[in-house]
Design an enzyme around this catalytic site. Structure first.
Site, PDB file in Angstrom:
ATOM      1  N   GLU A 112       0.841  -1.191   0.000  1.00 42.51           N
ATOM      2  CA  GLU A 112       0.000   0.000   0.000  1.00 42.51           C
ATOM      3  C   GLU A 112       0.882   1.250   0.000  1.00 42.51           C
ATOM      4  O   GLU A 112       1.794   1.323   0.806  1.00 42.51           O
ATOM      5  CB  GLU A 112      -0.909   0.039   1.227  1.00 42.51           C
ATOM      6  CG  GLU A 112      -1.932   1.153   1.118  1.00 42.51           C
ATOM      7  CD  GLU A 112      -2.872   1.253   2.333  1.00 42.51           C
ATOM      8  OE1 GLU A 112      -2.625   0.601   3.347  1.00 42.51           O
ATOM      9  OE2 GLU A 112      -3.831   2.015   2.229  1.00 42.51           O
ATOM     10  N   ALA A 119       1.647  -1.198  11.120  1.00 41.51           N
ATOM     11  CA  ALA A 119       1.131  -2.495  10.710  1.00 41.51           C
ATOM     12  C   ALA A 119       0.456  -2.317   9.352  1.00 41.51           C
ATOM     13  O   ALA A 119       0.206  -1.184   8.935  1.00 41.51           O
ATOM     14  CB  ALA A 119       0.129  -3.027  11.722  1.00 41.51           C
ATOM     15  N   MET A 120       0.181  -3.421   8.672  1.00 40.81           N
ATOM     16  CA  MET A 120      -0.487  -3.322   7.371  1.00 40.81           C
ATOM     17  C   MET A 120      -1.522  -4.423   7.250  1.00 40.81           C
ATOM     18  O   MET A 120      -1.239  -5.592   7.479  1.00 40.81           O
ATOM     19  CB  MET A 120       0.577  -3.422   6.256  1.00 40.81           C
ATOM     20  CG  MET A 120       0.011  -3.454   4.855  1.00 40.81           C
ATOM     21  SD  MET A 120      -0.911  -1.936   4.444  1.00 40.81           S
ATOM     22  CE  MET A 120      -2.131  -2.605   3.298  1.00 40.81           C
ATOM     23  N   GLU A 121      -2.733  -4.026   6.835  1.00 35.60           N
ATOM     24  CA  GLU A 121      -3.905  -4.898   6.926  1.00 35.60           C
ATOM     25  C   GLU A 121      -4.085  -5.904   5.798  1.00 35.60           C
ATOM     26  O   GLU A 121      -5.203  -6.331   5.547  1.00 35.60           O
ATOM     27  CB  GLU A 121      -5.152  -4.018   6.989  1.00 35.60           C
ATOM     28  CG  GLU A 121      -5.494  -3.264   5.682  1.00 35.60           C
ATOM     29  CD  GLU A 121      -4.954  -1.846   5.612  1.00 35.60           C
ATOM     30  OE1 GLU A 121      -4.016  -1.533   6.359  1.00 35.60           O
ATOM     31  OE2 GLU A 121      -5.472  -1.053   4.810  1.00 35.60           O
ATOM     32  N   ASN A 122      -3.008  -6.309   5.091  1.00 29.80           N
ATOM     33  CA  ASN A 122      -3.138  -7.276   4.003  1.00 29.80           C
ATOM     34  C   ASN A 122      -4.170  -8.352   4.363  1.00 29.80           C
ATOM     35  O   ASN A 122      -4.147  -8.883   5.473  1.00 29.80           O
ATOM     36  CB  ASN A 122      -1.801  -7.971   3.748  1.00 29.80           C
ATOM     37  CG  ASN A 122      -0.656  -7.007   3.763  1.00 29.80           C
ATOM     38  OD1 ASN A 122      -0.631  -6.077   2.974  1.00 29.80           O
ATOM     39  ND2 ASN A 122       0.273  -7.188   4.684  1.00 29.80           N
ATOM     40  N   GLU A 145      -6.286  -3.067  12.555  1.00 27.29           N
ATOM     41  CA  GLU A 145      -6.040  -3.875  11.347  1.00 27.29           C
ATOM     42  C   GLU A 145      -7.175  -4.862  11.090  1.00 27.29           C
ATOM     43  O   GLU A 145      -7.520  -5.126   9.939  1.00 27.29           O
ATOM     44  CB  GLU A 145      -4.710  -4.620  11.466  1.00 27.29           C
ATOM     45  CG  GLU A 145      -3.492  -3.724  11.682  1.00 27.29           C
ATOM     46  CD  GLU A 145      -3.377  -2.584  10.685  1.00 27.29           C
ATOM     47  OE1 GLU A 145      -3.788  -2.771   9.530  1.00 27.29           O
ATOM     48  OE2 GLU A 145      -2.904  -1.500  11.075  1.00 27.29           O
ATOM     49  N   HIS A 165     -10.026  -3.212   9.378  1.00 27.04           N
ATOM     50  CA  HIS A 165      -9.763  -3.058   7.947  1.00 27.04           C
ATOM     51  C   HIS A 165     -10.186  -4.276   7.124  1.00 27.04           C
ATOM     52  O   HIS A 165     -10.412  -4.161   5.926  1.00 27.04           O
ATOM     53  CB  HIS A 165      -8.265  -2.884   7.705  1.00 27.04           C
ATOM     54  CG  HIS A 165      -7.798  -1.456   7.743  1.00 27.04           C
ATOM     55  ND1 HIS A 165      -8.418  -0.455   7.040  1.00 27.04           N
ATOM     56  CD2 HIS A 165      -6.736  -0.885   8.363  1.00 27.04           C
ATOM     57  CE1 HIS A 165      -7.760   0.685   7.253  1.00 27.04           C
ATOM     58  NE2 HIS A 165      -6.743   0.452   8.046  1.00 27.04           N
ATOM     59  N   GLU A 185      -9.326   4.483   6.481  1.00 31.00           N
ATOM     60  CA  GLU A 185      -8.555   4.779   7.683  1.00 31.00           C
ATOM     61  C   GLU A 185      -9.383   5.417   8.791  1.00 31.00           C
ATOM     62  O   GLU A 185      -9.216   5.092   9.954  1.00 31.00           O
ATOM     63  CB  GLU A 185      -7.359   5.660   7.334  1.00 31.00           C
ATOM     64  CG  GLU A 185      -6.366   4.977   6.409  1.00 31.00           C
ATOM     65  CD  GLU A 185      -5.813   3.671   6.980  1.00 31.00           C
ATOM     66  OE1 GLU A 185      -5.847   3.486   8.200  1.00 31.00           O
ATOM     67  OE2 GLU A 185      -5.356   2.836   6.182  1.00 31.00           O
TER      68      GLU A 185
HETATM   69 ZN   LIG Z   1      -5.197   1.683   8.771  1.00 32.76          ZN
END
Ligand SMILES: [Zn+2]
Length: 1012
Positions: A289, A412-415, A447, A450, A469
């Site tokens: 992202e 963090a990243m919500e993959n 996360e 998301h 977001e």
């Molecule tokens: Zn986010």
């Protein structure tokens, strides 16, 4: 992604106009250009004169040049913005653009000629006072020199068949099959991408994204009727065919390629960690992202091109591979997803797992930290169940992995199905304190939210990123309050809202849903989204109405893409009695900043007036903003419980309502759930201050904190005197609640730090007396043992940090004692909330600094490690900055935090500023221009400044950078902040001196409320 922890993933260093140009929704295919050119519904931001110069001077168009159309468009825009009072309408914008995109003549000369003519007119008109660019001006010229669409050159010198930044709509991807073979020894990978597509318009070429991919083969065997072209500036690949693909056909594109693993924090990148025995382990992970999936595989890298994915990763035996779906089964995703949510990890991690309502939830970490994963598993399991019920839609995948990646820049990243985290946001020890657990639980909550908001329903384009977001942030606090009430997330959310307002009050802020010009603006966009959702939820009648609306929204748009209005429409549909949510909320998402509500009262009549609240006075275009404000208020007859809350919808510039004449005071914005600040006027403030000094508990703690926050904001703007601020703070002798105390300390500390940097030692000493006089008793009341209550932890952490930084003797003594005991017996734990205080005090001694540094190297407890780092960075030893840059002992991901800490101290702030200037190129190589890390670094090193000399220095440095960072919004914010600091000092220094000296000579408590 969560915003709080230097979360950044904006790694693509885009051409400046890339996102802006690509804002135009559903831009027609080149072949269809004549058919339809819709007007561009965009508000253009003022542009730098660079574009003008460019249009005028550079007659040759090289491959990096914008095509003729966009140059003309930009030229028109930059001119129009300069033609002052008669701001051209969208229609006029349209004329300029349309003229250029009507292809009749076919020479480059014509294009250049046109540019020169328009530019010359621009120059002439610009220098003629009162002359404006009229509707007739441009089209006339267009009739004589119509233009061809000029194609850019691909890397091989051929014409690249697509000029736009947004991809054509002629083919849509349906599914991807990716086979990847990473080689971690040589930092490369090989890939085969098989993409199934459907054809929506007849076309003889497919244009998709790809960056730094070496494509070696197309199709399964040698293909003679196909050409592959690459155009780097737009990060695109085109596959040209000799024959046309026909509408309704399905086709398959197979591309074989190789690439290097990325050395920055985006794309498919390599990372490493060193275990306790000193062995280095290499791993690879992804961060896509917003625009980096194209660095890992050729793809249609826009959120609306959803497809299914089958991902196979070849690995060596001692490695584990993870992806969105279970890896060993090589399953296709059961859902359509956007490319930025694809993820893979190749590492030697080990998991702990649990089955939660049919989903296998696992938490992965490096093997030696496996014991720190239990809390995350518990939190994720509970939150998953909560969301399944709350949204009334079950999480759609079979598995959900949460992975702690060493050296990961974002929080963090919500993959989808494979959420990646920093170690500090996922791992905590069994005996960690509630404060440490709060960090993990809130990031996991964000996360997981998301997986519905963002993954299941995705914004159509990045301008509506706030839909992802804002919602995830809002749901994060809502779910914590429901699932983990003991974590008391409400304090955290309140302070987050205050800080968002502080930033949003700068003139360099932007609307929630905004024309996206550069990646960093996208990053900043979700700041206030959560605050306006909270306001809406508090405004809608009935507990469940907001929830019903979002369930409706998620169900209606499940698997597809949306725009802001879709959300408001869903909320409007379910409202009873009917509320036009769209009408109310559109002002909040389309306007920049937030309103100030001023209160005045005559007898029983209260008049409210709204205006745009800006710290720096602005021109008329900003002050004419009108919000539809759901004002809430309480008064002295009933002021604490929710039943006391009364509502008033302020739609116009001003409005009035009646209160009984007997009402002594009003407090607006009950519990600070609204996104506005309030000025009560002299009488109103005096009444509130008097009431508070008699009895603190006449207002909720949120209301007390919001009075303090609003008052400081008004003083910073110059609307109220600092005298007034101090008269409000007089009540704080009696304040013991966390939120108001921490807000007051934060604000006072900001002023103290500015005085320190200006070497106003006398004033600092007065200020110190003032702070200790007001908060000293509360500081002395704090204990140093384990504390279970999270709010009390936050309170004592803030109080003791302040006390020790002011060198209050019993504080530094206790901290030093605690450190000595810890060193002699490391089984003794320092409570998590006190670690930073203790380590910061200890690190001031050279011997203890070295001991702490050794302990840092040994420690595997991430939260503790971070507190040690904060201690190490709080001293005169600024060598720590170079250590962070090198990345051996201290991971480079920590550098923004180190710079922030060094900048706060008197010993290091100038050094940090020098460090950033000297190492700028290395910093932007690692974090990239526009990333949140770079924004944070700029803010850290410039916010301590408050003098003209420093302002000039900062200005000179950033303007010298040109393409390497001068255009960033954070630079504008930095300059504005320095100017505001400077102004505050000019305005208040003498008052402050007078007041504080008086207070110091008479330390007894003044009668409050008698200011002016
Ligand atoms: Zn986010």
């Amino acid at each position: 992604m969560p915003k709080t922890l230097f979360s950044s993933q904006w790694s693509a260093n885009l051409p400046r106009n890339m996102i802006e140009n690509s804002m135009f929704e559903e831009e027609p295919d080149v072949v269809d250009l004549a058919k339809d050119t819709t007007a561009f519904p965009i508000t253009y931001e003022p542009r730098s004169s660079r574009l003008l110069v460019r249009g005028l001077g550079e007659n040759d168009m090289d491959e990096d040049e914008e095509d003729c159309e966009s140059s003309a468009r930009l030229l028109g825009m930059s001119f129009m913005n300069r033609s002052s009072s008669h701001r051209p309408s969208a229609e006029q914008n349209y004329n300029v653009v349309q003229s250029c995109s009507r292809p009749t003549a076919r020479t480059m000369v014509a294009c250049v000629l046109f540019l020169v003519i328009v530019a010359s007119m621009t120059m002439v008109l610009y220098f003629l006072p009162g002359c404006t660019f009229t509707k007739d001006g441009c089209p006339k010229r267009n009739k004589t020199t119509p233009l061809e669409l000029v194609y850019p050159l691909a890397t091989n010198g051929e014409l690249f068949p697509w000029t736009q930044l947004r991809l054509p709509q002629s083919v849509h991807p349906l599914s991807y099959e990716l086979t990847l073979t990473p080689d971690l020894d040589n930092m490369t990978f090989a890939g085969i991408a098989v993409i199934n597509m459907s054809v929506l318009h007849n076309t003889n070429r497919i244009v998709l994204h790809g960056l730094n991919l070496n494509i070696s083969n197309i199709g399964d065997g040698p293909a003679s009727n196909v050409t592959v072209l690459q155009y780097k500036a737009n990060q695109q690949i085109a596959v040209k065919f000799t024959e046309y693909l026909k509408v309704g056909q399905y086709c398959v594109l197979t591309l074989t390629y190789s690439a290097n693993l990325s050395s920055t924090y985006d794309g498919f990148y390599s990372s490493s960690y060193t275990d306790k025995s000193g062995t280095k382990h290499i791993l690879a992970a992804t961060q896509f992202e917003p625009l980096s999936a194209r660095k890992a595989f050729p793809c249609f890298d826009e959120p609306a091109f959803k497809a299914t994915f089958l991902i196979k990763i070849n690995r060596k035996q001692n490695y584990t591979t993870l992806s969105n779906m279970p890896q060993d089964e090589f399953e296709r995703t059961s859902v359509n997803m956007s490319t930025y949510l694809v993820a893979f990890v190749v590492a030697n991690f080990s998991p702990i797992s649990k089955n939660v309502s049919g989903t296998l939830v696992s938490v992965y970490s490096v093997p030696e930290k496996k014991e720190h994963t239990e809390y995350a598993l518990e939190a994720a399991s509970k939150l998953l169940e909560f969301y399944n019920t709350f949204f009334d839609i079950d999480y759609p995948l079979k598995k959900l992995d949460l992975v702690a990646i060493p050296d990961f820049l974002a929080g963090a990243m919500e993959n989808w199905g494979l959420i990646t985290f920093r170690e500090t946001t996922l791992l905590v020890g069994k005996d960690s304190s509630p404060l440490e657990k709060q960090v993990v639980a809130s990031v996991v909550a964000h996360e997981l939210a998301h997986q519905w908001f963002g993954n299941l329903v995705t914004m159509r384009w990045w301008n509506d990123l706030w839909l992802n977001e804002g919602f995830a942030t809002y749901m994060q606090y809502l779910s914590l309050q429901e699932v983990f009430p003991e974590l008391q997330a409400e304090n955290l959310f309140l302070s987050v809202r205050f800080r968002v307002m502080d930033k949003d009050a700068l003139i360099s802020s932007h609307p929630v849903s905004t024309a996206v010009v550069t990646p960093e603006q996208v990053e900043e966009m979700f700041d206030s989204g959560a605050s306006i959702l909270l306001m809406l939820n508090a405004y809608l009648p009935g507990e469940q109405q907001f929830r019903k609306g979002i369930i409706q929204y998620l169900k209606q748009f499940s698997g597809s893409n949306t725009e802001t209005n879709n959300l408001w429409d869903s909320l409007t549909q379910v409202s009873t009695p009917h509320q036009n949510v769209s009408e109310m909320m559109s002002s909040w998402t389309s306007l920049k900043g937030f309103p100030l509500v001023s209160v005045s009262r005559k007898g029983d009549e209260v008049t409210l007036t709204q205006e745009h609240f800006l710290l720096t006075p602005a021109n008329a275009s900003h002050t004419s903003s009108l919000w539809e404000i759901p004002v809430t208020y309480v008064n002295d007859s009933c002021s604490v419980g929710p039943e006391c809350r009364q509502n008033f919808l302020l739609k116009a510039k001003s409005g009035t309502f009646k209160v009984p004449e007997s009402v002594k005071w009003l407090k607006l914005n009950y519990q600070n759930t609204g996104y506005y600040i309030v000025d009560y006027g002299d009488d109103g403030w005096t009444a509130l201050i008097n009431a508070l000094s008699t009895n603190v508990s006449i207002l909720t703690f949120e209301d007390r904190a919001s009075l303090i926050h609003n008052m400081f904001a008004l003083s910073r703007q110059g609307r109220v005197s600092f005298r007034r601020v101090l008269s409000l703070l007089n009540y704080t002798y009696k304040e013991t609640e966390t939120a108001p105390v921490t807000e007051a300390l934060l604000q006072l500390n900001n002023i103290y730090r500015l005085l320190e940097k200006r070497q106003e030692f006398d004033l600092m000493s007065c200020m110190k007396t003032y702070i200790l006089d007001h908060f000293g008793a509360l500081m002395d009341n704090q204990t140093w043992g384990e504390e279970e209550n999270l709010s009390k932890q936050e309170l004592r952490s803030a109080l003791l940090s302040m006390a020790c930084s002011l060198e209050k003797e019993n504080c530094t003594q206790s901290a030093n004692d605690m450190f000595k005991q810890y060193v002699s017996n490391q089984t003794r734990r320092i409570p998590g909330d006190l670690q930073q205080v203790v380590f910061s005090v200890a690190a001031q001694s050279r011997t203890d600094w070295l001991i702490l540094y050794d302990m840092y190297k040994q420690s595997t407890v991430d939260a503790e490690k971070r507190n040690m780092l904060l201690g190490l960075a709080s001293t005169q030893d600024t060598q720590i900055l170079n250590e962070g840059l090198k990345g051996d002992v201290i991971q480079t991901q920590e550098l923004p935090l180190i710079i922030n800490t060094v900048s706060r101290g008197f010993a290091g702030y100038l050094f940090a500023w020098d460090f950033v200037q000297v190492n700028w190129d290395r910093l932007i190589e690692k974090f990239l221009v526009g990333s949140f890390a770079i924004q944070s670094i700029i803010k850290s090193v410039t916010s301590p400044f408050s003098t003209q000399a420093h302002l000039d220095q900062v200005k000179a440095f950033f303007s010298s950078l040109q393409e390497r960072g001068s255009q960033m919004r954070s630079v504008q914010e930095a300059l504005e902040t320095i100017r505001l600091n400077q102004l505050w000092m000019e305005r208040n220094l003498s008052t402050l001196r007078e007041l504080l000296t008086k207070i110091q000579s008479q330390p007894q408590k003044e009668e409050p409320g008698v200011s002016h």
